[in-house]
Scaffold this motif. Structure first.
Motif, mmCIF file in Angstrom:
data_model
loop_
_atom_site.group_PDB
_atom_site.id
_atom_site.type_symbol
_atom_site.label_atom_id
_atom_site.label_comp_id
_atom_site.label_asym_id
_atom_site.label_seq_id
_atom_site.Cartn_x
_atom_site.Cartn_y
_atom_site.Cartn_z
ATOM 1 N N LEU A 116 -2.043 13.937 12.774
ATOM 2 C CA LEU A 116 -2.935 12.788 12.594
ATOM 3 C C LEU A 116 -3.139 12.477 11.121
ATOM 4 C CD1 LEU A 116 -5.687 13.467 15.305
ATOM 5 C CD2 LEU A 116 -4.028 11.592 15.286
ATOM 6 N N ALA A 117 -3.330 13.538 10.317
ATOM 7 C CA ALA A 117 -3.516 13.358 8.877
ATOM 8 C C ALA A 117 -2.268 12.743 8.245
ATOM 9 C CB ALA A 117 -3.839 14.700 8.216
ATOM 10 N N SER A 118 -1.109 13.191 8.701
ATOM 11 C CA SER A 118 0.150 12.657 8.179
ATOM 12 C C SER A 118 0.302 11.185 8.553
ATOM 13 C CB SER A 118 1.340 13.458 8.738
ATOM 14 O OG SER A 118 1.300 14.788 8.299
ATOM 15 N N GLY A 119 -0.099 10.849 9.794
ATOM 16 C CA GLY A 119 -0.030 9.458 10.236
ATOM 17 C C GLY A 119 -0.939 8.559 9.416
ATOM 18 N N VAL A 120 -2.146 9.067 9.119
ATOM 19 C CA VAL A 120 -3.087 8.305 8.286
ATOM 20 C C VAL A 120 -2.518 8.111 6.888
ATOM 21 C CG1 VAL A 120 -5.365 8.354 7.201
ATOM 22 C CG2 VAL A 120 -5.114 9.007 9.590
ATOM 23 N N MET A 121 -1.864 9.147 6.356
ATOM 24 C CA MET A 121 -1.266 9.048 5.023
ATOM 25 C C MET A 121 -0.168 7.992 4.992
ATOM 26 S SD MET A 121 -2.678 10.775 2.682
ATOM 27 C CE MET A 121 -1.385 10.513 1.478
ATOM 28 N N VAL A 122 0.633 7.938 6.049
ATOM 29 C CA VAL A 122 1.767 7.006 6.075
ATOM 30 C C VAL A 122 1.298 5.563 6.162
ATOM 31 C CG1 VAL A 122 3.793 6.252 7.374
ATOM 32 C CG2 VAL A 122 3.377 8.695 7.037
ATOM 33 N N PHE A 123 0.377 5.290 7.085
ATOM 34 C CA PHE A 123 -0.012 3.900 7.350
ATOM 35 C C PHE A 123 -1.380 3.507 6.768
ATOM 36 C CE2 PHE A 123 2.833 5.153 10.858
ATOM 37 C CZ PHE A 123 3.808 4.179 10.710
ATOM 38 N N GLY A 124 -2.172 4.509 6.391
ATOM 39 C CA GLY A 124 -3.523 4.219 5.916
ATOM 40 C C GLY A 124 -3.561 3.364 4.663
ATOM 41 N N LYS A 159 -6.958 10.669 0.636
ATOM 42 C CA LYS A 159 -5.642 11.144 0.186
ATOM 43 C C LYS A 159 -5.759 12.162 -0.952
ATOM 44 C CE LYS A 159 -4.298 7.506 -3.120
ATOM 45 N NZ LYS A 159 -3.370 6.380 -3.345
ATOM 46 N N THR A 160 -6.801 12.043 -1.795
ATOM 47 C CA THR A 160 -6.998 13.040 -2.851
ATOM 48 C C THR A 160 -7.313 14.395 -2.241
ATOM 49 O OG1 THR A 160 -7.818 11.312 -4.347
ATOM 50 C CG2 THR A 160 -8.280 13.586 -4.956
ATOM 51 N N PRO A 193 5.588 12.645 4.605
ATOM 52 C CA PRO A 193 4.667 11.512 4.819
ATOM 53 C C PRO A 193 4.445 10.672 3.556
ATOM 54 C CG PRO A 193 3.820 13.440 5.940
ATOM 55 C CD PRO A 193 5.007 13.892 5.125
ATOM 56 N N LEU A 194 4.470 11.310 2.382
ATOM 57 C CA LEU A 194 4.275 10.568 1.136
ATOM 58 C C LEU A 194 5.468 9.663 0.835
ATOM 59 C CD1 LEU A 194 2.638 13.288 -1.150
ATOM 60 C CD2 LEU A 194 1.540 11.517 0.233
ATOM 61 N N LEU A 195 6.649 10.107 1.230
ATOM 62 C CA LEU A 195 7.837 9.268 1.068
ATOM 63 C C LEU A 195 7.766 8.075 2.018
ATOM 64 C CD1 LEU A 195 10.734 8.761 -0.046
ATOM 65 C CD2 LEU A 195 11.572 10.172 1.848
ATOM 66 N N LEU A 196 7.418 8.340 3.270
ATOM 67 C CA LEU A 196 7.297 7.256 4.250
ATOM 68 C C LEU A 196 6.194 6.280 3.861
ATOM 69 C CD1 LEU A 196 7.709 9.324 7.558
ATOM 70 C CD2 LEU A 196 9.436 7.943 6.369
ATOM 71 N N GLN A 197 5.127 6.815 3.269
ATOM 72 C CA GLN A 197 4.034 5.960 2.813
ATOM 73 C C GLN A 197 4.536 4.952 1.770
ATOM 74 O OE1 GLN A 197 1.230 7.304 -0.192
ATOM 75 N NE2 GLN A 197 -0.466 6.890 1.215
ATOM 76 N N SER A 198 5.432 5.401 0.906
ATOM 77 C CA SER A 198 5.978 4.513 -0.121
ATOM 78 C C SER A 198 6.746 3.354 0.505
ATOM 79 C CB SER A 198 6.891 5.300 -1.071
ATOM 80 O OG SER A 198 6.133 6.175 -1.881
#
Length: 254
Positions: A19-27, A211-212, A75-80
């Protein structure tokens, strides 16, 4: 019994991690939804600084190449990737609105050409005054494509140099840390926050705090933690502007 309890805890932790990873990607894209809707509703993009898009496009393109040199959380790569698509969508909307509201038919383009009143192309010298104030969405795509090619060439040339990779990561997060600065300056110059979605800034603040915390817990590269802290400070400064300028004596939460 204890083994079953441990398995349940492990499953719960895995679910929370996903869930945290999903929030990081799309949040990161969520704050721009209210601003996008505001621009569509008012048919006016003047309150939103498109230089926010410039900062995020540069930062996330650099971050992708940083990942190639130093592979961090996926997830940080996908977020980009998600943020690049989001910024392009914001630019497309702003260009469409500005084009429909433009009084003069003269447009400036990234090539240094301008379109005159009689619809003829006139070649002019490149003028930095019109940088990121081009007349069509295609100009912004050309810039992104050219910048990506330049980054790719330089990165693959120095990919084995650790100092370069770390510098690339620092540059990426430095740009990202300045995300709110164009909006902060635009509000200051306008002496108003009218046209800016307060919801967007509130979501920026919530997202940056999340995210921090994520960076600290996952022991992400130090650059990311510093970036998050700076972003939170800028978010707070913009919210103080909302209170100070009062959005022309009324706070607009839309």
């Amino acid at each position: 019994m204890e083994q079953g309890s441990e398995e349940n805890m492990e499953s719960s932790w895995t679910l929370l991690s996903w869930l945290a990873s999903g929030v990081m990607v799309f949040g990161g894209a969520v704050p721009y939804i209210p601003q996008y809707q505001d621009i569509q509703r008012t048919n006016n993009a003047e309150g939103f600084s498109t230089r926010v898009c410039l900062v995020l496009l540069v930062a996330n393109i650099l971050r992708i190449f940083f990942w190639i040199g130093k592979q961090f959380e996926l997830p940080l790569l996908l977020q980009s990737v998600v943020m690049i698509l989001t910024m392009l969508a914001m630019l497309h909307l702003c260009c469409s609105i500005q084009s429909s509201n433009r009084v003069s038919s003269k447009q400036h383009h990234i090539t240094g050409a301008s379109l005159s009143l009689n619809q003829q192309w006139i070649l002019t010298d490149l003028d930095l005054r019109y940088f990121w104030s081009w007349g069509s969405f295609e100009d912004y795509l050309i810039f992104c494509f050219a910048f990506t090619l330049l980054c790719a060439f330089i990165t693959f040339l120095f990919l084995d140099w650790v100092l370069f990779v770390e510098a690339l990561g620092s540059l990426a997060v430095m740009f990202e840390a300045m995300l709110g600065m164009p909006q902060l300056l635009q509000n200051y110059n306008n002496r108003s926050t009218r046209g800016m979605s307060v919801k967007m800034v509130l979501l920026w603040t919530a997202g940056d705090i999340f995210k921090t915390t994520y960076f600290v817990i996952n022991e992400s590269p130090t650059q990311f933690v510093v970036c998050g802290a700076v972003q939170i400070l800028i978010d707070v400064a913009i919210l103080l502007q909302v209170g100070y300028y009062g959005q022309d004596t009324r706070i607009k939460l839309g």
